[in-house]
Write a protein that holds these residues in place. Structure first.
Motif, mmCIF file in Angstrom:
data_model
loop_
_atom_site.group_PDB
_atom_site.id
_atom_site.type_symbol
_atom_site.label_atom_id
_atom_site.label_comp_id
_atom_site.label_asym_id
_atom_site.label_seq_id
_atom_site.Cartn_x
_atom_site.Cartn_y
_atom_site.Cartn_z
ATOM 1 N N THR A 42 -0.314 -36.168 27.832
ATOM 2 C CA THR A 42 -0.811 -36.585 26.523
ATOM 3 C C THR A 42 0.329 -37.045 25.631
ATOM 4 O OG1 THR A 42 -0.677 -34.277 25.774
ATOM 5 C CG2 THR A 42 -2.832 -35.076 26.549
ATOM 6 N N ARG A 43 1.515 -36.497 25.864
ATOM 7 C CA ARG A 43 2.709 -36.878 25.117
ATOM 8 C C ARG A 43 3.341 -38.120 25.742
ATOM 9 N NH1 ARG A 43 1.972 -32.083 26.723
ATOM 10 N NH2 ARG A 43 1.847 -30.291 25.323
ATOM 11 N N SER A 44 4.002 -38.930 24.942
ATOM 12 C CA SER A 44 4.717 -40.088 25.477
ATOM 13 C C SER A 44 6.044 -39.632 26.075
ATOM 14 C CB SER A 44 4.953 -41.116 24.372
ATOM 15 O OG SER A 44 3.722 -41.707 23.991
ATOM 16 N N LEU A 45 6.376 -40.217 27.212
ATOM 17 C CA LEU A 45 7.529 -39.804 28.000
ATOM 18 C C LEU A 45 8.397 -41.009 28.323
ATOM 19 C CD1 LEU A 45 5.470 -37.665 30.571
ATOM 20 C CD2 LEU A 45 6.355 -36.924 28.338
ATOM 21 N N VAL A 46 9.669 -40.757 28.556
ATOM 22 C CA VAL A 46 10.597 -41.843 28.888
ATOM 23 C C VAL A 46 11.618 -41.356 29.903
ATOM 24 C CG1 VAL A 46 12.202 -41.290 26.997
ATOM 25 C CG2 VAL A 46 12.118 -43.624 27.912
ATOM 26 N N ILE A 47 12.088 -42.274 30.750
ATOM 27 C CA ILE A 47 13.151 -41.941 31.698
ATOM 28 C C ILE A 47 13.859 -43.223 32.099
ATOM 29 C CG2 ILE A 47 11.894 -42.171 33.899
ATOM 30 C CD1 ILE A 47 13.183 -39.363 34.612
ATOM 31 N N HIS A 48 15.097 -43.073 32.504
ATOM 32 C CA HIS A 48 15.892 -44.184 33.038
ATOM 33 C C HIS A 48 15.935 -43.986 34.556
ATOM 34 C CE1 HIS A 48 19.917 -46.163 33.922
ATOM 35 N NE2 HIS A 48 19.151 -47.136 33.470
ATOM 36 N N PRO A 49 15.072 -44.661 35.319
ATOM 37 C CA PRO A 49 14.925 -44.371 36.749
ATOM 38 C C PRO A 49 16.212 -44.501 37.554
ATOM 39 C CG PRO A 49 13.097 -45.719 35.985
ATOM 40 C CD PRO A 49 14.089 -45.674 34.870
ATOM 41 N N ALA A 50 17.051 -45.498 37.253
ATOM 42 C CA ALA A 50 18.244 -45.741 38.065
ATOM 43 C C ALA A 50 19.204 -44.555 38.053
ATOM 44 C CB ALA A 50 18.961 -46.997 37.585
ATOM 45 N N SER A 51 19.188 -43.774 36.987
ATOM 46 C CA SER A 51 20.089 -42.616 36.918
ATOM 47 C C SER A 51 19.388 -41.305 37.247
ATOM 48 C CB SER A 51 20.709 -42.530 35.514
ATOM 49 O OG SER A 51 19.713 -42.352 34.525
ATOM 50 N N THR A 52 18.074 -41.363 37.552
ATOM 51 C CA THR A 52 17.322 -40.123 37.783
ATOM 52 C C THR A 52 16.406 -40.239 39.007
ATOM 53 O OG1 THR A 52 15.678 -40.895 36.174
ATOM 54 C CG2 THR A 52 17.396 -39.413 35.355
ATOM 55 N N THR A 53 15.162 -40.650 38.803
ATOM 56 C CA THR A 53 14.153 -40.606 39.868
ATOM 57 C C THR A 53 14.478 -41.507 41.049
ATOM 58 O OG1 THR A 53 12.857 -42.323 38.744
ATOM 59 C CG2 THR A 53 12.297 -40.031 38.273
ATOM 60 N N HIS A 54 15.219 -42.611 40.820
ATOM 61 C CA HIS A 54 15.570 -43.544 41.897
ATOM 62 C C HIS A 54 17.071 -43.542 42.191
ATOM 63 C CE1 HIS A 54 11.527 -44.837 40.952
ATOM 64 N NE2 HIS A 54 11.532 -45.701 41.931
ATOM 65 N N SER A 55 17.776 -42.510 41.729
ATOM 66 C CA SER A 55 19.238 -42.499 41.842
ATOM 67 C C SER A 55 19.717 -42.403 43.288
ATOM 68 C CB SER A 55 19.827 -41.347 41.019
ATOM 69 O OG SER A 55 19.333 -40.102 41.479
ATOM 70 N N GLN A 56 18.850 -41.926 44.191
ATOM 71 C CA GLN A 56 19.259 -41.795 45.595
ATOM 72 C C GLN A 56 19.280 -43.130 46.316
ATOM 73 O OE1 GLN A 56 16.359 -40.906 44.396
ATOM 74 N NE2 GLN A 56 14.735 -41.647 45.726
ATOM 75 N N LEU A 57 18.730 -44.181 45.698
ATOM 76 C CA LEU A 57 18.677 -45.497 46.318
ATOM 77 C C LEU A 57 19.916 -46.309 45.956
ATOM 78 C CD1 LEU A 57 14.974 -46.455 45.465
ATOM 79 C CD2 LEU A 57 15.806 -45.216 47.464
#
Length: 426
Positions: free
Chosen positions: A374-389
């Protein structure tokens, strides 16, 4: 109730649930128990032998979870469902029924980073091999098919970029190859897209996201469309061959159009053990009751935010299928006419450093690794969720170094835009 089929909002509130027969409780109770008493020895034997349906042990099934399963199956238009501990667990349980060591499955390259990592690395230890295809090039799926192909896996709305996948076109490839199409419908939810209506054979969700909707409970679910013939060609022995654990029962023959859901429960969940907590099932059920209201607000807000970002001088590009200029807009109009979802990405002219800086300056948007809250969320994928790529793989998956992903919540859109304004200005 009359003979008319209930509408989506009615199903979101009522499907699978009845007042508790003992207490009259209107809300589905949390059956917080490990196990269930049998009527007698014959009853116990019939449950363990799959001659009767009922409760044995919460690792295999639970009454609270059963309501959740029936509700999501109804919303997705499937024959049956199985709830598990997370979206990742759902993927493991699904593919365990389909793949033997050395087998392959084709996956769309535009996927959640955790799924890319799971498919590329974790599944290698099972001898399952992923072959990547480009969802923007349907012919790449056809070229990837080999005699070892046992499934095709896509997302209806791809994470992180929010691109819309042409489900019907890829379903045609799967039919021609004689394999099931698995669709992760997490970002769309059945309110926006029902993949089974477009040719999917199996639907999976991270219940943690829009279905639960409040960022408080982990869960996953598998929905069986009941559309695939598991006996064809002997490709799927877990379903078509006699099961020694159950006195030679052939699951396809015995359970028909919900055989896959049964296999996931009695061969996958029973032995691998990723059971969903009944408390989490209760929390997610409560969230689903407001799914239609929340999803429409999510989509309306997301479109307003995307339009704002598209006009900002610090933003290089916006990837949101709800914008008329977006390359996926026509697919969004076809598959998701109510809205193009609430998760999308945008690129900043300042590159990697600008993306990292932005997420640290936002105040109303929470910087964390989740979507569908319900809350708005933000992330920088290249340094977090996709950092292993590596960088090339990040770009192919829609998570380049200059990309920021947002999950737009249900706050007032004016406040969300003001927060982005101050952070981009800073």
């Amino acid at each position: 109730m009359s003979d008319r089929l209930p509408g989506f909002s009615t199903l979101a509130v009522h499907a699978g649930a009845q007042p508790d027969p003992t207490t009259g409780a209107r809300a589905t109770p949390i059956y917080q128990t490990t196990s269930f008493v049998f009527n007698d020895a014959d009853h116990a034997a019939s449950l363990f032998g799959l001659q009767a349906f009922g409760n044995i042990y919460t690792r295999i099934g639970n009454p609270t979870n059963a309501v959740l399963e029936e509700r999501v199956a109804a919303l997705e238009g499937g024959t049956a469902a199985l709830a598990v501990a997370s979206g990742h667990a759902a993927q493991v349980v699904v593919l365990q029924q389909l793949l033997q060591p050395g087998d392959e499955f084709i996956a769309a390259r535009k996927l959640y980073g955790g799924s890319i990592n799971q498919f590329t690395h974790a599944f290698k230890s099972f001898g399952w091999n992923v072959v990547w295809a480009d969802p923007d090039d349907i012919a790449s799926f056809e070229r990837a098919v080999t005699p070892r192909t046992k499934a095709i896996f896509i997302e209806s709305i791809a994470n992180p970029g929010g691109s819309i996948t042409d489900i019907e076109a890829i379903s045609t490839v799967a039919r021609k190859a004689g394999v099931p199409l698995i669709v992760d419908n997490t970002l769309a939810s059945p309110y926006l897209i029902r993949p089974i209506d477009h040719g999917a054979d199996i639907v999976v969700h991270s219940l943690t996201k829009f279905l639960g909707g409040h960022g408080n409970s982990l869960g996953g679910i598998i929905v069986d469309a009941g559309t695939f013939d598991w006996s064809t060609g002997g490709k799927y022995p877990m379903l078509s061959e006699p099961r020694p654990e159950y006195h030679g029962i052939r699951l396809q023959e015995t359970f028909g159009n919900f055989a896959f859901a049964i296999a996931c429960r009695v061969l996958g969940l029973r032995d691998l053990g990723p059971a969903l907590s009944p408390f989490n099932a209760f929390m997610i059920l409560t969230g689903i009751e407001t799914l239609p209201l929340r999803m429409q607000k999510h989509c309306d807000n997301a479109k307003a935010v995307a339009e704002y970002l598209a006009g900002h001088p610090a933003v290089a590009s916006v990837s949101y299928a709800g914008l008329p200029s977006d390359k996926y807009n026509q697919l969004a109009r076809k598959y998701a006419p109510r809205g193009a979802g609430a998760v999308f990405t945008f690129s900043l002219k300042g590159g990697y450093d600008a993306g990292v800086s932005l997420v640290s300056k936002l105040q109303l948007f929470s910087h964390l690794a989740n979507v569908g809250d319900t809350r708005s969320l933000v992330i920088h994928p290249a340094s977090t969720t996709h950092s292993q790529l590596d960088d090339a793989a990040k770009i192919k998956s829609g998570a380049g170094p200059d990309v920021v992903r947002i999950s737009v919540g249900i706050e007032d859109k004016e406040d969300l835009i003001a927060d982005l304004e101050q952070a981009l200005g800073a």
